[in-house]
Design a protein around this motif. Structure first.
Motif, PDB file in Angstrom:
ATOM      1  N   VAL A  55       0.837  -1.202   0.000  1.00  0.00           N
ATOM      2  CA  VAL A  55       0.000   0.000   0.000  1.00  0.00           C
ATOM      3  C   VAL A  55       0.872   1.254   0.000  1.00  0.00           C
ATOM      4  O   VAL A  55       0.626   2.216  -0.751  1.00  0.00           O
ATOM      5  CB  VAL A  55      -0.954  -0.005   1.215  1.00  0.00           C
ATOM      6  N   THR A  56       1.887   1.248   0.813  1.00  0.00           N
ATOM      7  CA  THR A  56       2.795   2.401   0.874  1.00  0.00           C
ATOM      8  C   THR A  56       3.451   2.647  -0.474  1.00  0.00           C
ATOM      9  O   THR A  56       3.567   3.800  -0.928  1.00  0.00           O
ATOM     10  CB  THR A  56       3.863   2.167   1.956  1.00  0.00           C
ATOM     11  N   TRP A  57       3.874   1.567  -1.146  1.00  0.00           N
ATOM     12  CA  TRP A  57       4.505   1.733  -2.457  1.00  0.00           C
ATOM     13  C   TRP A  57       3.517   2.289  -3.466  1.00  0.00           C
ATOM     14  O   TRP A  57       3.841   3.211  -4.222  1.00  0.00           O
ATOM     15  CB  TRP A  57       5.072   0.407  -2.945  1.00  0.00           C
ATOM     16  N   LEU A  58       2.297   1.751  -3.504  1.00  0.00           N
ATOM     17  CA  LEU A  58       1.309   2.234  -4.461  1.00  0.00           C
ATOM     18  C   LEU A  58       1.001   3.711  -4.238  1.00  0.00           C
ATOM     19  O   LEU A  58       0.875   4.486  -5.192  1.00  0.00           O
ATOM     20  CB  LEU A  58       0.030   1.405  -4.366  1.00  0.00           C
ATOM     21  N   LEU A 115      -5.960   0.317  -7.961  1.00  0.00           N
ATOM     22  CA  LEU A 115      -7.170   0.426  -7.156  1.00  0.00           C
ATOM     23  C   LEU A 115      -7.632  -0.938  -6.649  1.00  0.00           C
ATOM     24  O   LEU A 115      -8.105  -1.056  -5.509  1.00  0.00           O
ATOM     25  CB  LEU A 115      -8.285   1.087  -7.972  1.00  0.00           C
ATOM     26  N   LEU A 116      -7.508  -1.968  -7.468  1.00  0.00           N
ATOM     27  CA  LEU A 116      -7.908  -3.306  -7.025  1.00  0.00           C
ATOM     28  C   LEU A 116      -7.098  -3.729  -5.805  1.00  0.00           C
ATOM     29  O   LEU A 116      -7.620  -4.351  -4.875  1.00  0.00           O
ATOM     30  CB  LEU A 116      -7.731  -4.315  -8.157  1.00  0.00           C
ATOM     31  N   ALA A 117      -5.807  -3.404  -5.812  1.00  0.00           N
ATOM     32  CA  ALA A 117      -4.965  -3.742  -4.665  1.00  0.00           C
ATOM     33  C   ALA A 117      -5.353  -2.913  -3.443  1.00  0.00           C
ATOM     34  O   ALA A 117      -5.486  -3.439  -2.328  1.00  0.00           O
ATOM     35  CB  ALA A 117      -3.497  -3.523  -5.008  1.00  0.00           C
ATOM     36  N   LEU A 118      -5.541  -1.625  -3.624  1.00  0.00           N
ATOM     37  CA  LEU A 118      -5.869  -0.750  -2.489  1.00  0.00           C
ATOM     38  C   LEU A 118      -7.233  -1.086  -1.902  1.00  0.00           C
ATOM     39  O   LEU A 118      -7.414  -1.079  -0.670  1.00  0.00           O
ATOM     40  CB  LEU A 118      -5.816   0.709  -2.931  1.00  0.00           C
ATOM     41  N   LEU A 119      -8.195  -1.382  -2.737  1.00  0.00           N
ATOM     42  CA  LEU A 119      -9.523  -1.746  -2.236  1.00  0.00           C
ATOM     43  C   LEU A 119      -9.469  -3.057  -1.471  1.00  0.00           C
ATOM     44  O   LEU A 119     -10.120  -3.211  -0.430  1.00  0.00           O
ATOM     45  CB  LEU A 119     -10.514  -1.838  -3.399  1.00  0.00           C
ATOM     46  N   GLU A 170      -7.347   8.698   0.625  1.00  0.00           N
ATOM     47  CA  GLU A 170      -7.233   9.727  -0.401  1.00  0.00           C
ATOM     48  C   GLU A 170      -6.754   9.133  -1.720  1.00  0.00           C
ATOM     49  O   GLU A 170      -7.186   9.547  -2.803  1.00  0.00           O
ATOM     50  CB  GLU A 170      -6.267  10.817   0.065  1.00  0.00           C
ATOM     51  N   ALA A 171      -5.853   8.141  -1.644  1.00  0.00           N
ATOM     52  CA  ALA A 171      -5.333   7.529  -2.865  1.00  0.00           C
ATOM     53  C   ALA A 171      -6.449   6.882  -3.680  1.00  0.00           C
ATOM     54  O   ALA A 171      -6.503   7.027  -4.910  1.00  0.00           O
ATOM     55  CB  ALA A 171      -4.267   6.493  -2.518  1.00  0.00           C
ATOM     56  N   SER A 212     -14.089  -3.962   3.388  1.00  0.00           N
ATOM     57  CA  SER A 212     -13.077  -4.141   2.345  1.00  0.00           C
ATOM     58  C   SER A 212     -13.569  -5.105   1.293  1.00  0.00           C
ATOM     59  O   SER A 212     -14.422  -5.955   1.535  1.00  0.00           O
ATOM     60  CB  SER A 212     -11.778  -4.670   2.954  1.00  0.00           C
ATOM     61  N   VAL A 213     -13.047  -4.942   0.129  1.00  0.00           N
ATOM     62  CA  VAL A 213     -13.344  -5.827  -0.980  1.00  0.00           C
ATOM     63  C   VAL A 213     -12.108  -6.656  -1.250  1.00  0.00           C
ATOM     64  O   VAL A 213     -11.068  -6.141  -1.606  1.00  0.00           O
ATOM     65  CB  VAL A 213     -13.729  -5.016  -2.232  1.00  0.00           C
TER      66      VAL A 213
END
Length: 649
Positions: free
Chosen positions: A527-530, A567-571, A579-580, A640-641
């Protein structure tokens, strides 16, 4: 593409996302074929188009309409500096530029035309023909523009090597061996068709067109294989005629046995091209049934454009595209019993491969049950397509659930049986990871083996988790391998998509689906990297140059597909209110066109890292819709998804 104002407040984001999803659903449904499948164009660089013209010249089957249309497309891809690149926005590439130049000369373009003279000058400035890759020089040797003696030797006798031998054909990836076997015949026969013109303008010194190359130290692998190549050249002159004839006959039989019902070889254009050349030089007439079928298949790779240009697809991706389209539509809320999804399911069920192929060489006792990428490829199903098809099948409420469940069981069993020794999965074969094939002088272009990759392994792990097999020791081994493959940055390498954004977008949802908490250190690092590589406009992009230059990792123009992968990873990582995510969804909604589509000229698919990139034209439609659907579901459910594990089975 530049998208502004992607940072609108969350209160206005959901209506925009809902509208974008509705438009995308409508468009995607309208693109389904009557038989149930989806397929977008699969765009590569112009070498496919150039080699198609060279093949037609070699076989003497050229026609004015095809030549004119192909040349129109090739000219249209030339860059301002007179070169041709291997992907949109990329730098000029020598071998690609040489092949494009030669194809245009065959089409009638004069060497003193400005666009041709500029290309020739650039080629000479970058080393000329002598600096091009082996495959380019093989094409030139077919017409006498290069000496066969100055090409690496690949004897057809390799067909007799036992399967345990380090350099037998099954130590090569399936795509490589289906090119190498035909080329062993071509290398042995060394055919030359009279060239209609010279290419002196492409040599740095026409008086010395084939400069000798310095040998590497004898105690190095390069030095060893260079000297082995010299020995094979000597063997070529004294090879026993009876043994050589038997080897070529065996190789020809091997090729013919892999001819598909549509006349192609594995649904891959280069494999068809080299197979046709090999059989022709062995004396097969164009009227022979195998040759007729193969020649007819060439036109199936052609995409005729409205401007009269003709583009060649290196392959076709209906199984992959259909499985992704079903997942995207289901994620976006389309009813699971929708007629389009049921029809797609029927089509996918009919494409399950129930016969053994080359993969059975390493797994002789394993029952078949996988899916391939193309319309017709019974010999080489792959783990990526199999995993995605099973994920798609589980999203559909089909009137014959028993049939669906039986197909899934076969696919799961086959996938588990194809696990490599390190716990991960390659695309087509098991433990196809020897380093020796790639050291051959012949193999100076593209990957020639199929080692496990993070993206394929992630898709298989996600599928197994969705099937309730997270606790299975084999799934756990795959998870452990993925965790060890995470890079220090927090990202994962993407083998089949560009690049770290793709790999990370595949692995994070898989790990969450398999039971890792969003708070797991590996997930937080990802998440931090994305977040760190998100563009100022709210989107994500990564240039194919990231395979060769670390400075490009996570960097590139924002694209619809890559923004969706992030977005798929963050979700999945429970970042729906971050915010991302809000900025990413904002980019997706603002970048959408009025007809529900997204524009994406950039190449975000990968055939061979660093050598050949691809543009899947359906990626720009299915992945943004998938991200929008999961975002809206997360917002609605307030949770979460995690990919697919929460869907009913």
């Amino acid at each position: 593409m530049t998208v502004e104002n992607a940072s609108a407040p969350p209160s206005t984001r959901r209506p925009s996302a809902e509208r974008a999803a509705a438009l995308a659903i409508q468009h995607l449904l309208s693109r389904q074929d009557a038989q149930g499948w989806w397929k977008g164009d699969l765009e590569c660089n112009v070498t496919s188009d150039a080699e198609d013209l060279l093949l037609r010249q070699f076989l003497d089957i050229q026609d004015k309409k095809t030549t004119h249309a192909a040349a129109r497309y090739i000219r249209g891809q030339q860059r301002e500096d007179a070169t041709w690149a291997t992907f949109h926005g990329g730098p000029g590439e020598l071998s690609t530029t040489i092949e494009a130049y030669v194809a245009l000369r065959l089409a009638g373009d004069a060497p003193d035309d400005p666009h041709m003279a500029g290309a020739a000058a650039w080629i000479r400035a970058h080393g000329g023909i002598a600096a091009s890759r082996v495959f380019t020089r093989i094409w030139l040797a077919l017409f006498g523009w290069w000496k066969w003696d100055d090409l690496p030797e690949l004897p057809p006798e390799v067909i007799f090597l036992p399967k345990w031998f380090p350099l037998d054909i099954y130590h090569f990836a399936c795509w490589a061996r289906q090119i190498i076997v035909p080329l062993t015949i071509v290398s042995a026969k060394r055919p030359v068709r009279p060239a209609p013109f010279s290419l002196n303008e492409l040599h740095t010194d026409p008086r010395l067109p084939n400069p000798s190359r310095r040998l590497a130290p004898v105690n190095s692998w390069d030095g060893f294989f260079q000297r082995l190549d010299k020995a094979l050249h000597a063997y070529h002159k004294v090879a026993p005629r009876r043994l050589r004839k038997a080897a070529m006959s065996r190789a020809a039989l091997w090729i013919i046995e892999r001819l598909e019902s549509d006349g192609c070889w594995g649904g891959i254009q280069p494999q068809a091209t080299y197979s046709l050349i090999a059989l022709r030089v062995l004396g097969y007439q164009l009227e022979h049934p195998v040759m007729r079928a193969g020649l007819a298949s060439l036109d199936t790779f052609a995409v005729w454009r409205e401007d009269g240009a003709r583009m060649i697809e290196i392959a076709q991706s209906p199984v992959w595209d259909t499985s992704l389209a079903v997942c995207a539509l289901a994620d976006a809320g389309v009813n699971p019993d929708h007629p389009a999804l049921v029809k797609a399911t029927d089509w996918m069920l009919g494409k399950q491969i129930l016969r053994r192929g080359d993969w059975a060489v390493r797994r002789p006792g394993l029952d078949p049950g996988g899916w391939a990428f193309e319309f017709h490829n019974n010999n080489n199903p792959d783990l990526d397509d199999t995993a995605e098809v099973i994920l798609a099948l589980r999203r559909v409420q089909h009137p014959d659930p028993v049939r669906v469940s039986a197909a899934i069981r076969r696919g799961v069993r086959w996938s588990l049986g194809m696990q490599s020794g390190n716990g991960a999965w390659g695309a087509f074969d098991v433990d196809n990871n020897s380093s020796l094939p790639g050291k051959l002088p012949f193999c100076d272009f593209a990957e020639v083996t199929d080692p496990p990759s993070a993206d394929v392994t992630a898709h298989v792990v996600e599928m197994l988790a969705n099937e309730g097999r997270s606790a299975d020791p084999r799934t756990q081994r795959g998870i452990e391998w993925l965790l060890t493959e995470q890079e220090p940055s927090g990202a994962w390498f993407g083998r089949w998509g560009v690049n770290h954004v793709y790999g990370t977008g595949a692995v994070v949802p898989a790990l969450i689906a398999a039971g890792l908490p969003a708070a797991h250190p590996a997930i937080r690092r990802a998440v931090t990297w994305l977040r760190s590589v998100q563009n100022d406009d709210g989107g994500w992009g990564e240039d194919p140059r990231s395979y060769l230059d670390e400075d490009w990792v996570g960097r590139g123009t924002s694209t619809a597909s890559q923004t969706a992968w992030a977005l798929l990873a963050l979700l999945a990582a429970d970042e729906r209110e971050s915010e991302a995510v809000e900025r990413g969804i904002g980019w997706i909604t603002l970048a959408q066109r009025e007809d529900g589509t997204w524009d994406e000229p950039h190449f975000t698919g990968t055939s061979f890292p660093g050598d050949m990139s691809l543009s899947y034209h359906l990626y720009r439609q299915v992945f943004p819709l998938m991200a929008l659907g999961r975002y809206l579901r997360a917002v609605q459910q307030g949770q979460s998804v995690c990919g697919t594990s929460d869907l009913p089975r």
